[in-house]
Write an enzyme that holds these catalytic residues in place. Structure first.
Site, PDB file in Angstrom:
ATOM      1  NE  ARG A   7      -3.757  -2.260   2.451  1.00  0.00           N
ATOM      2  CZ  ARG A   7      -3.528  -3.469   2.915  1.00  0.00           C
ATOM      3  NH1 ARG A   7      -2.346  -3.762   3.460  1.00  0.00           N
ATOM      4  NH2 ARG A   7      -4.455  -4.403   2.853  1.00  0.00           N
TER       5      ARG A   7
ATOM      6  CG  HIS B 294      -5.107   0.625  -3.707  1.00  0.00           C
ATOM      7  ND1 HIS B 294      -4.989   0.455  -2.356  1.00  0.00           N
ATOM      8  CD2 HIS B 294      -5.885  -0.396  -4.148  1.00  0.00           C
ATOM      9  CE1 HIS B 294      -5.660  -0.625  -1.982  1.00  0.00           C
ATOM     10  NE2 HIS B 294      -6.220  -1.152  -3.045  1.00  0.00           N
TER      11      HIS B 294
ATOM     12  NE  ARG C 161      -2.977  -3.307  -1.891  1.00  0.00           N
ATOM     13  CZ  ARG C 161      -2.497  -4.194  -1.022  1.00  0.00           C
ATOM     14  NH1 ARG C 161      -1.187  -4.305  -0.864  1.00  0.00           N
ATOM     15  NH2 ARG C 161      -3.304  -4.955  -0.315  1.00  0.00           N
TER      16      ARG C 161
ATOM     17  CE  LYS D 168      -7.880  -1.597   4.952  1.00  0.00           C
ATOM     18  NZ  LYS D 168      -8.391  -1.622   3.553  1.00  0.00           N
TER      19      LYS D 168
ATOM     20  CE1 TYR E 148       2.185 -21.672  10.886  1.00  0.00           C
ATOM     21  CE2 TYR E 148      -0.045 -21.016  10.283  1.00  0.00           C
ATOM     22  CZ  TYR E 148       1.037 -21.866  10.152  1.00  0.00           C
ATOM     23  OH  TYR E 148       0.962 -22.898   9.261  1.00  0.00           O
TER      24      TYR E 148
ATOM     25  CG  HIS F  30      -6.184  -8.496   0.312  1.00  0.00           C
ATOM     26  ND1 HIS F  30      -6.434  -8.703  -1.026  1.00  0.00           N
ATOM     27  CD2 HIS F  30      -5.973  -7.164   0.439  1.00  0.00           C
ATOM     28  CE1 HIS F  30      -6.376  -7.563  -1.671  1.00  0.00           C
ATOM     29  NE2 HIS F  30      -6.092  -6.611  -0.803  1.00  0.00           N
TER      30      HIS F  30
END
Length: 414
Positions: A254, A343, A346, A281, A379, A369
């Site tokens: 981002r 953006h 992406r 985010k 993890y 995401h």
């Protein structure tokens, strides 16, 4: 009246019990049912449903299957259908033969078989890279669902289901393209008399797929990517901004994550960029494997930063990052106003990586995401890291090929 009643009883006396109880004899014999249908009992024990009829002065015998595979009720149903054909002056046996031939032809003309015929017809005028994308999309997303269906019998709803299944994994552009390709296959089917109509044309992407926001996340079509990469390389504004755009294309993070990047987040020897949770985010750590192309850009960035801890610092204050609008302003100045944003890199990466067959979960993790809770965060951020590193290496090579206008496949590693 008495004679008619007796005949009626005689014609309807056959039952499943009688069929089961019938024993073989030295010679074949018949067990009659209603309106000419009978069960032929063979010395070997076999029991065959038959019907004798005349068509255009020719005596014929039609069979309806073997008992008990074909029970009495089904035999009567088939017999009734044959009698209706005969009453309409059609030869039931000839009609059955024609129906079998039509079904065999339909099975021969399955969607996958016709799609491959269409592909062989269509691909000579296309680049190997584009042709490869198209056939891989069909193999991955269409053939498993509708590949075996005859093109003459595929309903519009089947194409809808294909598109919705792709869209459900977040690959909206892939869903639209697969739907478009299915339409091309069906047009080919109609043109070659393999299907009566193009049922895929009954569905438009806008009817079943959500619209992509173009206001906040404008992005170029993947076909425009080579020109965009070359425009970035030729950008004559601030060098730092050009390098930021190049690194964004290679890492598809981002905008805020990129401009806030700090040198202490990078392990260049391990070719890894680890973003801390407070800059993400999703509020969990994120790892970006660095391709050799990304490392080369970082080497150029290092020459510009001096003693600043930031990679892309503000020209007036090296303790602060560059403006959040710097990349957008540069894209606007390059002629991409309203067509591309930071953006947007992406979205382009997601589309092309999905088209090339990289696993959805690897792409989603690299895009950061995946929703993560506090327990799994430590993890998940490193999940599939070797596979993601291979994907990012392939992505860097792919962008090099696009920039040079060469054919470079995003080869997936098994």
């Amino acid at each position: 009246m008495t004679t008619t009643t007796t005949a009626h009883r005689r014609n309807t006396q056959l039952s499943d019990t009688a069929c089961r109880a019938a024993k073989p004899a030295d010679k074949p014999y018949n067990l009659p049912d209603q309106r000419g249908l009978y069960l032929r009992v063979m010395p070997t024990g076999g029991k065959l449903w038959r019907w004798n009829y005349r068509y255009h002065d020719k005596q014929k015998t039609m069979t309806f299957g073997i008992y008990p595979d074909v029970p009495l009720a089904l035999a009567r149903e088939r017999h009734d259908a044959a009698r209706k054909l005969l009453a309409a002056d059609h030869d039931p046996m000839a009609e059955r033969k024609a129906t079998k031939a039509a079904r065999a032809a339909a099975a021969e003309n399955s969607f996958e078989r016709v799609a491959r015929q269409w592909f062989d017809h269509w691909k000579p005028s296309k680049s190997p890279a584009h042709a490869g994308y198209v056939i891989r999309r069909l193999e991955a997303d269409a053939f498993p669902l509708i590949g075996k269906l005859p093109v003459s019998e595929i309903p519009a709803s089947a194409f809808r289901d294909v598109a919705k299944r792709i869209e459900s994994r977040g690959a909206l552009d892939v869903a639209k393209r697969v739907l478009e390709t299915c339409g091309q296959v069906m047009r080919y089917s109609v043109a070659h008399d393999l299907a009566p109509r193009n049922t895929a044309a009954d569905i438009k992407p806008a009817d079943i797929l959500p619209a992509r926001s173009k206001t906040n996340y404008a992005r170029v079509d993947t076909k425009e990517l080579p020109a965009l990469l070359r425009a970035i390389d030729r950008y004559n504004g601030r060098i730092r901004t050009r390098l930021a755009m190049q690194l964004m294309a290679l890492t598809f993070v981002r905008t805020g994550e990129l401009i806030g990047a700090r040198w202490d987040e990078f392990d260049l020897d391990a070719a890894r960029w680890t973003l801390p949770a407070d800059r993400m985010k999703m509020r969990t750590p994120h790892i970006v494997p660095l391709s050799r192309q990304a490392l080369a850009v970082l080497a150029d960035v290092r020459q510009l930063t001096g003693d600043s801890p930031l990679l892309f610092c503000n020209d007036r204050d090296h303790r602060r990052p560059m403006s959040n609008n710097a990349i957008l302003a540069a894209l606007d100045a390059m002629g991409y106003k309203g067509r591309m944003t930071g953006h947007g890199f992406r979205g382009v990466a997601s589309t092309l990586l999905h088209e090339q067959g990289w696993p959805h979960e690897h792409i989603e993790l690299q895009l950061a995401h995946q929703p993560r809770n506090a327990v799994s965060a430590a993890y998940n951020h490193a999940l599939y890291l070797p596979q993601r590193a291979a994907m990012m290496d392939a992505w860097g090579d792919f962008l090099d090929g696009q920039r040079a206008d060469n054919v470079v496949q995003l080869a997936r590693v098994a």
